[in-house]
Design a protein around this motif. Sequence first.
Motif, PDB file in Angstrom:
ATOM      1  N   UNK A  80       1.321  -1.163   0.089  1.00 61.56           N
ATOM      2  CA  UNK A  80      -0.088  -0.543  -0.029  1.00 61.56           C
ATOM      3  C   UNK A  80       0.820   1.313  -0.089  1.00 61.56           C
ATOM      4  N   UNK A  81       1.298   1.771  -1.603  1.00 59.35           N
ATOM      5  CA  UNK A  81       1.860   3.043  -0.982  1.00 59.35           C
ATOM      6  C   UNK A  81       1.471   4.533  -0.305  1.00 59.35           C
ATOM      7  N   UNK A  82       2.576   4.888  -0.289  1.00 53.17           N
ATOM      8  CA  UNK A  82       1.324   6.327   0.601  1.00 53.17           C
ATOM      9  C   UNK A  82       0.771   7.067  -0.304  1.00 53.17           C
ATOM     10  N   UNK A  83       1.128   7.125  -1.461  1.00 47.96           N
ATOM     11  CA  UNK A  83       0.060   7.863  -2.297  1.00 47.96           C
ATOM     12  C   UNK A  83      -1.255   8.048  -2.255  1.00 47.96           C
ATOM     13  N   UNK A  84      -1.294   6.990  -1.955  1.00 47.10           N
ATOM     14  CA  UNK A  84      -2.940   6.121  -1.590  1.00 47.10           C
ATOM     15  C   UNK A  84      -3.605   6.481  -3.840  1.00 47.10           C
ATOM     16  N   UNK A  85      -3.034   5.497  -4.308  1.00 49.34           N
ATOM     17  CA  UNK A  85      -3.604   5.083  -5.489  1.00 49.34           C
ATOM     18  C   UNK A  85      -4.885   4.398  -5.580  1.00 49.34           C
ATOM     19  N   UNK A  86      -6.065   5.394  -6.430  1.00 51.21           N
ATOM     20  CA  UNK A  86      -7.234   4.870  -6.033  1.00 51.21           C
ATOM     21  C   UNK A  86      -7.363   5.196  -8.010  1.00 51.21           C
ATOM     22  N   UNK A  87      -8.863   4.527  -8.264  1.00 50.31           N
ATOM     23  CA  UNK A  87      -8.982   4.941  -9.544  1.00 50.31           C
ATOM     24  C   UNK A  87     -10.343   5.967  -9.354  1.00 50.31           C
ATOM     25  N   UNK A  88     -10.400   6.830  -9.821  1.00 51.08           N
ATOM     26  CA  UNK A  88     -10.718   7.969  -9.150  1.00 51.08           C
ATOM     27  C   UNK A  88     -12.374   7.990 -10.096  1.00 51.08           C
ATOM     28  N   UNK A  89     -12.376   7.205 -11.193  1.00 50.73           N
ATOM     29  CA  UNK A  89     -13.894   7.281 -11.757  1.00 50.73           C
ATOM     30  C   UNK A  89     -14.323   6.211 -11.764  1.00 50.73           C
ATOM     31  N   UNK A 127     -20.126   4.498  -5.203  1.00 45.61           N
ATOM     32  CA  UNK A 127     -19.914   6.366  -5.774  1.00 45.61           C
ATOM     33  C   UNK A 127     -18.263   6.317  -6.399  1.00 45.61           C
ATOM     34  N   UNK A 128     -18.450   7.275  -7.013  1.00 43.57           N
ATOM     35  CA  UNK A 128     -17.320   7.228  -7.506  1.00 43.57           C
ATOM     36  C   UNK A 128     -15.976   7.914  -6.590  1.00 43.57           C
ATOM     37  N   UNK A 129     -14.742   6.702  -6.472  1.00 38.92           N
ATOM     38  CA  UNK A 129     -13.891   7.364  -6.100  1.00 38.92           C
ATOM     39  C   UNK A 129     -13.333   8.055  -4.911  1.00 38.92           C
ATOM     40  N   UNK A 130     -13.177   9.535  -6.221  1.00 34.40           N
ATOM     41  CA  UNK A 130     -12.608  10.517  -6.125  1.00 34.40           C
ATOM     42  C   UNK A 130     -13.100  11.093  -5.447  1.00 34.40           C
ATOM     43  N   UNK A 131     -14.868  11.269  -4.929  1.00 35.00           N
ATOM     44  CA  UNK A 131     -15.113  12.056  -4.477  1.00 35.00           C
ATOM     45  C   UNK A 131     -14.877  11.591  -2.869  1.00 35.00           C
ATOM     46  N   UNK A 137      -9.971   7.279   1.693  1.00 32.26           N
ATOM     47  CA  UNK A 137      -9.189   6.759   0.609  1.00 32.26           C
ATOM     48  C   UNK A 137      -7.937   5.709   1.081  1.00 32.26           C
ATOM     49  N   UNK A 138      -7.825   6.687   2.068  1.00 35.93           N
ATOM     50  CA  UNK A 138      -6.518   5.445   2.452  1.00 35.93           C
ATOM     51  C   UNK A 138      -7.187   3.541   3.095  1.00 35.93           C
ATOM     52  N   UNK A 139      -8.479   3.587   3.473  1.00 32.60           N
ATOM     53  CA  UNK A 139      -9.356   2.983   3.703  1.00 32.60           C
ATOM     54  C   UNK A 139      -9.747   2.233   2.657  1.00 32.60           C
ATOM     55  N   UNK A 140     -10.106   1.827   1.848  1.00 34.56           N
ATOM     56  CA  UNK A 140     -10.415   1.990  -0.305  1.00 34.56           C
ATOM     57  C   UNK A 140      -9.165   0.839  -0.505  1.00 34.56           C
ATOM     58  N   UNK A 141      -7.898   1.821  -0.649  1.00 32.15           N
ATOM     59  CA  UNK A 141      -6.417   1.336  -0.690  1.00 32.15           C
ATOM     60  C   UNK A 141      -6.075   0.196  -0.100  1.00 32.15           C
ATOM     61  N   UNK A 142      -6.525   0.543   1.574  1.00 30.00           N
ATOM     62  CA  UNK A 142      -5.392  -1.051   2.163  1.00 30.00           C
ATOM     63  C   UNK A 142      -6.293  -2.055   1.865  1.00 30.00           C
ATOM     64  N   UNK A 143      -7.752  -2.110   1.708  1.00 25.95           N
ATOM     65  CA  UNK A 143      -8.741  -2.610   1.065  1.00 25.95           C
ATOM     66  C   UNK A 143      -8.619  -3.682   0.369  1.00 25.95           C
ATOM     67  N   UNK A 144      -8.773  -2.926  -0.846  1.00 28.02           N
ATOM     68  CA  UNK A 144      -8.525  -3.062  -2.494  1.00 28.02           C
ATOM     69  C   UNK A 144      -7.293  -4.555  -2.066  1.00 28.02           C
ATOM     70  N   UNK A 145      -6.330  -3.640  -1.597  1.00 30.47           N
ATOM     71  CA  UNK A 145      -5.234  -4.150  -1.346  1.00 30.47           C
ATOM     72  C   UNK A 145      -5.227  -5.679  -0.955  1.00 30.47           C
ATOM     73  N   UNK A 146      -5.762  -5.969   0.434  1.00 26.67           N
ATOM     74  CA  UNK A 146      -6.171  -7.070   1.002  1.00 26.67           C
ATOM     75  C   UNK A 146      -7.205  -8.131  -0.002  1.00 26.67           C
TER      76      UNK A 146
END
Length: 231
Positions: A80-89, A127-131, A137-146
């Motif tokens: 899980x990188x520190x920049x919280x990469x998600x797919x915003x759309x 909902x679009x993740x970008x909002x 977003x941090x929780x989403x990034x961790x959960x996506x990795x899990x």
Amino acid sequence: MLEVSDLHAYYGKSHILQGVDMHVDAGEVVSLLGRNGVGRSTTVKAIMGEVAPHGAIRFKGQDIAGLPNHRIARLGLGYVPENRDIFPTLTVRQNLLMGVKDPRKPGKWKLDDMLAMFPNLAARADTAAGVLSGGEKQMLTICRTMMGDPELIMIDEPTEGLAPLIVQQVGDLIAEIARRGVAILLVEQKLSIAMRISHRVYVMGHGRVVFEGTPADLKGNASVRKEWLEV
């Protein structure tokens, strides 16, 4: 499970990591502490193949130094990188499903589990993740990795810039991951979280490990805290 020996890394001519030695055992929570710029993030990037490593890196007995990061991930090492990469759309739900490595082999972390654990994400599942807020977003990034069912997850600065209440929620999420038997290598600035959930801690300074011990050992070593951690 993860063994790092004499690890060096460079950014151009800058010698960032200067012989890092460390290990994380199965089911263990290990925190990597230190001031900004000492090489903590570079350490996990080198392990994951984001930065060219020089030295020995073994995961579950296999040499992974220099492997492409997608191959490292498929071996069971999450990042899980520190920049919280998600797919915003994409929606929250779609972001989570992107973390699944093989739909034919469901892991122990399922979409319904993630949404049940985190009502904030469940309420915004479509909902679009970008909002989302920074904490969401941090929780989403961790959960996506899990969702990729890692055996060890490296999490880089998960609480950076978050409000105290969200910091607590992220800390609880990391603790829950540990309770489910996933090993964790945590890069963290906030000592409170690291001291609460870690079995062992490493302190880095000038590109190398300057202290290894339990949270109790670090708490009792005022000279290390003063020289390498306190501002």
